[in-house]
Design a protein around this motif. Sequence first.
Motif, short mmCIF file in Angstrom:
data_model
loop_
_atom_site.label_atom_id
_atom_site.label_comp_id
_atom_site.label_asym_id
_atom_site.label_seq_id
_atom_site.Cartn_x
_atom_site.Cartn_y
_atom_site.Cartn_z
N LEU A 146 25.08 5.09 20.07
CA LEU A 146 26.05 4.69 19.05
C LEU A 146 26.27 3.18 19.07
CD1 LEU A 146 28.60 7.60 19.58
CD2 LEU A 146 27.36 7.15 17.45
N TRP A 147 26.31 2.62 20.26
CA TRP A 147 26.46 1.17 20.41
C TRP A 147 25.27 0.45 19.77
CZ3 TRP A 147 25.43 -1.59 25.69
CH2 TRP A 147 25.62 -2.97 25.54
N GLN A 148 24.07 0.93 20.08
CA GLN A 148 22.87 0.30 19.52
C GLN A 148 22.83 0.43 18.00
OE1 GLN A 148 20.63 -1.56 21.56
NE2 GLN A 148 22.48 -1.21 22.76
N ALA A 149 23.43 1.50 17.49
CA ALA A 149 23.46 1.70 16.04
C ALA A 149 24.56 0.89 15.37
CB ALA A 149 23.64 3.19 15.72
N GLY A 150 25.38 0.21 16.16
CA GLY A 150 26.44 -0.63 15.61
C GLY A 150 27.76 0.06 15.39
N LEU A 193 32.16 6.71 25.41
CA LEU A 193 32.09 6.14 26.75
C LEU A 193 33.45 6.19 27.45
CD1 LEU A 193 29.81 3.10 25.92
CD2 LEU A 193 29.16 5.13 27.23
N GLY A 194 34.52 5.96 26.68
CA GLY A 194 35.85 6.02 27.26
C GLY A 194 36.19 7.40 27.78
N ARG A 254 29.64 0.23 30.54
CA ARG A 254 29.07 0.21 29.19
C ARG A 254 30.16 0.03 28.13
NH1 ARG A 254 24.24 4.82 29.13
NH2 ARG A 254 22.98 3.86 30.78
N GLU A 255 31.31 0.63 28.38
CA GLU A 255 32.42 0.47 27.44
C GLU A 255 32.81 -1.01 27.36
OE1 GLU A 255 36.96 2.09 26.66
OE2 GLU A 255 35.92 2.58 28.53
N ALA A 256 32.87 -1.68 28.51
CA ALA A 256 33.19 -3.11 28.53
C ALA A 256 32.16 -3.91 27.75
CB ALA A 256 33.29 -3.60 29.97
N GLY A 310 26.86 7.48 23.85
CA GLY A 310 27.62 6.24 23.71
C GLY A 310 26.72 5.03 23.57
N TYR A 311 25.65 5.01 24.36
CA TYR A 311 24.70 3.90 24.28
C TYR A 311 24.02 3.86 22.91
CZ TYR A 311 20.66 0.96 25.21
OH TYR A 311 19.69 -0.01 25.14
#
Length: 208
Positions: free
Chosen positions: A100-104, A113-114, A132-134, A97-98
């Motif tokens: 994927l977030w960093q990749a946009g 993450l959910g 992290r989801e927030a 999840g982290y």
Amino acid sequence: MALDLQEQEQIDELKAWWQMYGRWVTIAILMAAIVSLGWNGWRWWRQHQAQEAARIEAELVVALERGELPLARAAAHRLRESRTNALLADLSGLKLGYELWQAGDHAAAKEELGRVAEQGSEPYLRDVARLREAAVLLDSGSAQEAFERLAIAPVPELAARYEEVRGDALAALGRLEEARVAYQRALDQGTDPAWRELVALKRDGLGG
């Protein structure tokens, strides 16, 4: 001859005893053998499952290192579906999840993450995933949803971080006085000096 008679009596007694109890002795031996085979089989199966989970997790790590996020997501899915190591699956979900977030890819990050937040095996991991989801929601402009995701009280170790991100969400929503209160609650609970300095800057940056 007396010795022979004594031996014969012993043999006769043994035969009589076997006639009475031999069937149960045989059953007991068979049951012990079955239990032993079952135990050894279970141990082999658990070891095999653990090895398989470790292999899939290694695939996920390699895929992340190479930036092959679709492959990493596929590995994470197989790890969850195997149901062999819930803790490893949750940790992999947090890492994925982290990344994927960093990749946009906010949508995919929120999904991964959910899932941990709702289905994680440990309270601490569920709360980390929710935090992290927030952050992902905030980054994607969904401040209200981020604030709502943090409505559940976390484990004590994460209370200060939850208040910080609540403050971030409230500030993004223009609710500055509530944000200031949240930042102050975070400062009252957190102890890390560098982190406290950052939170204080956020609080003081809200103005009068």
